[in-house]
Design an enzyme around this catalytic site. Structure first.
Site, PDB file in Angstrom:
ATOM      1  N   ALA A 175       0.786  -1.589  -0.241  1.00 35.39           N
ATOM      2  CA  ALA A 175      -0.152   0.047  -0.203  1.00 35.39           C
ATOM      3  C   ALA A 175       0.956   1.495   0.441  1.00 35.39           C
ATOM      4  O   ALA A 175       1.945   1.811   0.874  1.00 35.39           O
ATOM      5  CB  ALA A 175      -1.234  -0.284   1.109  1.00 35.39           C
ATOM      6  N   PHE A 176       0.619   1.820  -0.509  1.00 31.39           N
ATOM      7  CA  PHE A 176       0.757   3.475  -0.679  1.00 31.39           C
ATOM      8  C   PHE A 176       2.464   3.719  -1.194  1.00 31.39           C
ATOM      9  O   PHE A 176       3.021   4.258  -0.260  1.00 31.39           O
ATOM     10  CB  PHE A 176       0.939   4.375   0.451  1.00 31.39           C
ATOM     11  CG  PHE A 176      -0.437   4.871   1.252  1.00 31.39           C
ATOM     12  CD1 PHE A 176      -1.163   5.232   0.742  1.00 31.39           C
ATOM     13  CD2 PHE A 176      -0.847   3.645   1.853  1.00 31.39           C
ATOM     14  CE1 PHE A 176      -2.644   5.179   1.214  1.00 31.39           C
ATOM     15  CE2 PHE A 176      -1.310   3.883   3.104  1.00 31.39           C
ATOM     16  CZ  PHE A 176      -3.057   4.379   2.234  1.00 31.39           C
ATOM     17  N   ARG A 177       3.105   2.447  -2.049  1.00 32.38           N
ATOM     18  CA  ARG A 177       4.417   2.238  -2.713  1.00 32.38           C
ATOM     19  C   ARG A 177       5.427   1.904  -1.746  1.00 32.38           C
ATOM     20  O   ARG A 177       6.585   2.378  -1.487  1.00 32.38           O
ATOM     21  CB  ARG A 177       4.356   3.331  -2.949  1.00 32.38           C
ATOM     22  CG  ARG A 177       3.860   4.120  -4.327  1.00 32.38           C
ATOM     23  CD  ARG A 177       4.251   3.580  -6.160  1.00 32.38           C
ATOM     24  NE  ARG A 177       2.816   3.671  -6.781  1.00 32.38           N
ATOM     25  CZ  ARG A 177       2.305   3.710  -8.055  1.00 32.38           C
ATOM     26  NH1 ARG A 177       3.765   3.488  -8.958  1.00 32.38           N
ATOM     27  NH2 ARG A 177       1.763   3.796  -8.214  1.00 32.38           N
ATOM     28  N   LEU A 178       4.639   1.329  -0.411  1.00 35.26           N
ATOM     29  CA  LEU A 178       5.146   0.683   0.386  1.00 35.26           C
ATOM     30  C   LEU A 178       5.438  -0.681  -0.112  1.00 35.26           C
ATOM     31  O   LEU A 178       5.326  -1.743   1.020  1.00 35.26           O
ATOM     32  CB  LEU A 178       4.902   1.090   1.528  1.00 35.26           C
ATOM     33  CG  LEU A 178       5.056   3.082   2.191  1.00 35.26           C
ATOM     34  CD1 LEU A 178       4.597   3.018   3.547  1.00 35.26           C
ATOM     35  CD2 LEU A 178       6.879   3.248   1.680  1.00 35.26           C
ATOM     36  N   HIS A 179       6.579  -1.186  -0.958  1.00 38.83           N
ATOM     37  CA  HIS A 179       6.723  -2.596  -1.429  1.00 38.83           C
ATOM     38  C   HIS A 179       7.670  -3.427  -0.141  1.00 38.83           C
ATOM     39  O   HIS A 179       8.238  -2.444   0.015  1.00 38.83           O
ATOM     40  CB  HIS A 179       6.830  -2.630  -2.886  1.00 38.83           C
ATOM     41  CG  HIS A 179       6.550  -1.590  -3.693  1.00 38.83           C
ATOM     42  ND1 HIS A 179       5.243  -1.300  -4.232  1.00 38.83           N
ATOM     43  CD2 HIS A 179       7.210  -0.489  -4.293  1.00 38.83           C
ATOM     44  CE1 HIS A 179       4.593  -0.427  -5.057  1.00 38.83           C
ATOM     45  NE2 HIS A 179       5.972   0.103  -4.960  1.00 38.83           N
TER      46      HIS A 179
END
Ligand SMILES: Cc1cc2nc3c(=O)[nH]c(=O)nc-3n(C[C@H](O)[C@H](O)[C@H](O)COP(=O)(O)O)c2cc1C
Length: 200
Positions: A175-179
């Site tokens: 989520a939110f590019r917090l891969h």
């Protein structure tokens, strides 16, 4: 380190196999397609898709023409890298390592498992060389259909490469590019793996 769920386990090849199995259920086409990277003698990178045919206990195997550009570049360096990405899963696996030919019984077996047209196509195509016309290629196939018959042997210029990784990275969308990223590394293919979580 918290490495649970899809990243869990102590065998990166088992994780890769499990992710590929999931992708086989969700991808519309070629879930085993990999973008295979090589470098030319000047250090200029090259990349193209090939199909990953096997994930062995300690290596990844794909097949190609040994006179193709990719094969010449692989053999000059003894190294290659690939990435596989599944849009349906939003995951990627990156692999870097050393290569050797697979041109034994396993290559014969895989060649024999392909359709007759594909087997003759492997004979007919001087992969990566200029071709004057499609008609010329089709005429070659027609000629080989007569000369090679229905059980053509595997051409000596066609076979596999086995890529033994020194690095494998598993990436999954968060989520939110917090891969999430986990990189497995080893000094040589004889060493044991170290694992690091990486920033996205
Ligand atoms: C989805 C896909 C799968 C492919 N699979 C293979 C393969 O398994 N082996 C192969 O030699 N070429 C395969 N190709 C063709 C290669 O991308 C490439 O055009 C060809 O191997 C010549 O590359 P080279 O000139 O860099 O050697 C595939 C192409 C696509 C788009």
């Amino acid at each position: 380190m918290d490495r649970s769920g899809i990243f869990a386990g102590d065998d990166p090849f088992a994780i890769a196999r499990a992710w590929l199995a999931e992708a086989e259920a969700s991808e519309p086409n070629d879930p085993n397609a990999i973008a295979l990277a090589t470098v030319d003698p000047a250090g200029l990178p090259n990349v193209r898709m090939v199909l990953l045919k096997e994930i062995e206990a300690d290596a990844f195997v794909f097949y190609t023409n040994y006179q193709s550009k990719k094969a010449v570049e692989i053999e000059a360096s003894g190294k290659a890298a690939f990435v596989m990405h599944w849009k349906s899963l939003r995951r990627q696996i990156r692999v870097r390592g050393v290569t050797e030919r697979e041109e034994g019984p396993k290559a014969d077996e895989y060649y024999a498992s392909r359709s007759l047209k594909s087997r003759l196509g492997a004979w007919a195509s001087q992969q990566s060389q200029p071709l004057s016309s499609r008609e010329h290629l089709m005429a070659e196939v027609a000629k080989l259909t007569v000369t090679k018959g229905t059980h053509p042997p595997r051409p000596s210029f066609w076979g596999g490469f086995r890529l033994q990784p020194v690095e494998i990275e598993f990436w999954a969308d968060g989520a939110f590019r917090l891969h999430d990223r986990f990189r497995w590394t080893r000094e040589t293919t004889l060493d044991s793996w170290g694992i690091q979580r990486l920033n996205p």
